[in-house]
Design a protein around this motif. Structure first.
Motif, PDB file in Angstrom:
ATOM      1  N   ARG A 102       0.814  -1.211   0.000  1.00 54.67           N
ATOM      2  CA  ARG A 102       0.000   0.000   0.000  1.00 54.67           C
ATOM      3  C   ARG A 102       0.856   1.273   0.000  1.00 54.67           C
ATOM      4  O   ARG A 102       0.348   2.367  -0.278  1.00 54.67           O
ATOM      5  CB  ARG A 102      -0.930   0.005   1.205  1.00 54.67           C
ATOM      6  CG  ARG A 102      -2.128   0.927   1.032  1.00 54.67           C
ATOM      7  CD  ARG A 102      -3.070   0.856   2.210  1.00 54.67           C
ATOM      8  NE  ARG A 102      -4.354   1.470   1.899  1.00 54.67           N
ATOM      9  CZ  ARG A 102      -5.340   1.599   2.763  1.00 54.67           C
ATOM     10  NH1 ARG A 102      -5.182   1.161   4.010  1.00 54.67           N
ATOM     11  NH2 ARG A 102      -6.470   2.149   2.425  1.00 54.67           N
ATOM     12  N   GLU A 105       0.468   3.207  -3.231  1.00 56.85           N
ATOM     13  CA  GLU A 105      -0.742   4.022  -3.297  1.00 56.85           C
ATOM     14  C   GLU A 105      -0.571   5.310  -2.488  1.00 56.85           C
ATOM     15  O   GLU A 105      -0.911   6.407  -2.951  1.00 56.85           O
ATOM     16  CB  GLU A 105      -1.934   3.220  -2.780  1.00 56.85           C
ATOM     17  CG  GLU A 105      -3.251   3.961  -2.791  1.00 56.85           C
ATOM     18  CD  GLU A 105      -4.380   3.136  -2.217  1.00 56.85           C
ATOM     19  OE1 GLU A 105      -5.469   3.693  -2.010  1.00 56.85           O
ATOM     20  OE2 GLU A 105      -4.171   1.937  -1.953  1.00 56.85           O
ATOM     21  N   TYR A 116      -2.159   8.927 -10.364  1.00 52.48           N
ATOM     22  CA  TYR A 116      -2.613   7.894  -9.435  1.00 52.48           C
ATOM     23  C   TYR A 116      -3.345   6.759 -10.151  1.00 52.48           C
ATOM     24  O   TYR A 116      -3.106   5.577  -9.876  1.00 52.48           O
ATOM     25  CB  TYR A 116      -3.511   8.514  -8.368  1.00 52.48           C
ATOM     26  CG  TYR A 116      -4.170   7.521  -7.442  1.00 52.48           C
ATOM     27  CD1 TYR A 116      -3.462   6.972  -6.383  1.00 52.48           C
ATOM     28  CD2 TYR A 116      -5.501   7.132  -7.626  1.00 52.48           C
ATOM     29  CE1 TYR A 116      -4.050   6.056  -5.529  1.00 52.48           C
ATOM     30  CE2 TYR A 116      -6.099   6.217  -6.781  1.00 52.48           C
ATOM     31  CZ  TYR A 116      -5.374   5.685  -5.736  1.00 52.48           C
ATOM     32  OH  TYR A 116      -5.964   4.773  -4.905  1.00 52.48           O
ATOM     33  N   ASP A 120      -0.567   0.893 -10.924  1.00 51.61           N
ATOM     34  CA  ASP A 120      -1.037  -0.015  -9.872  1.00 51.61           C
ATOM     35  C   ASP A 120      -0.117  -1.224  -9.815  1.00 51.61           C
ATOM     36  O   ASP A 120       0.416  -1.677 -10.834  1.00 51.61           O
ATOM     37  CB  ASP A 120      -2.489  -0.438 -10.103  1.00 51.61           C
ATOM     38  CG  ASP A 120      -2.653  -1.304 -11.335  1.00 51.61           C
ATOM     39  OD1 ASP A 120      -2.642  -2.533 -11.211  1.00 51.61           O
ATOM     40  OD2 ASP A 120      -2.771  -0.734 -12.443  1.00 51.61           O
TER      41      ASP A 120
END
Length: 256
Positions: A102, A105, A116, A120
């Protein structure tokens, strides 16, 4: 043709790969776990999260002796993931994201919100190509009567027991780097339920930035886990410690 009773009663086999913290993994322990994965021939392979450390993007102060770029972390992680994929045979593959994954992120939200949506980790790790289903951090996977999660909000010595109390059914978590298990009975039915954590495969030096060395030596246990699932029955969960690069899996000694 009817399936034999032996095949119908064969338990599903789950290989539980714990926190690894690439690129700061313990190479000897990982080699042992890879041999065990190949030998176990699981129906399911579950990576419990914190497989990648994401040290380069951490908000914590970083040691000058451990500088590494994100591209290097990613390349080493992908290489190990390919080795795991090769050893997993025909198993269904799952990758549960941990709090370290995480970090990507959080970094994008803080430093680069404009891109953003474009970046991923599942895509960066080629999880789709490798056949992995990914589960978001703080979500969980259920296989039969077994819940698997990186964590559900608990940490420390009693996290596995707390997680069992919250979920009310058998659960295996990562996150703590400990190897612990508690087995209880449901009051209403007498059914056995288990809460467990299965150690980790990181190098002990990795934790010394977050925890005193004495605690690391005492509580961080190298290992992994396996589980056997009979349809409709309580999962049988087995912690598998790795000692000096060796483990014992179903009566056979495997060496890393």
């Amino acid at each position: 043709m009817r399936r034999s009773s032996k095949l119908r009663n064969r338990p599903e086999r789950v290989f539980i790969w714990p926190d690894t913290h690439c690129p700061w993994h313990d190479k000897r322990s990982v080699k042992c776990a890879l041999k065990a994965l190949k030998a176990f021939k699981p129906d399911h392979l579950v990576i419990l999260g914190d497989f990648m450390d994401v040290y380069s993007l951490s908000r914590h102060d970083k040691s000058p002796s451990r500088t590494i770029r994100f591209a290097q972390e990613l390349a080493i992680t992908k290489k190990l993931l390919e080795r795991i994929n090769d050893a997993a045979g025909s198993a269904k593959r799952y990758y549960i994201m941990g709090n370290h994954e995480r970090r990507i992120e959080k970094y994008l939200i803080s430093k680069a919100p404009e891109i953003y949506e474009l970046i991923d980790l599942p895509s960066l790790l080629n999880l789709d190509r490798l056949g992995f289903t990914h589960i978001d951090y703080l979500d969980h996977l259920r296989i039969g009567n077994l819940i698997l999660a990186h964590d559900i909000g608990h940490a420390g010595k009693g996290a596995h027991s707390q997680s069992l109390n919250v979920m009310g059914m058998s659960i295996v978590i990562g996150h703590t780097h400990r190897m612990s298990m508690v087995i209880e009975k449901k009051l209403q039915t007498g059914e056995l339920v288990t809460g467990a954590t299965m150690g980790w495969l990181g190098h002990p030096d990795t934790m010394k930035e977050y925890m005193p060395a004495s605690k690391v030596k005492r509580f961080a246990i190298s290992g992994f886990g396996v589980a056997y699932l009979l349809k409709g029955c309580t999962p049988i969960i087995v912690p598998m410690p790795i000692i000096d690069g060796r483990c014992v899996l179903e009566g056979k000694v495997l060496s890393g």
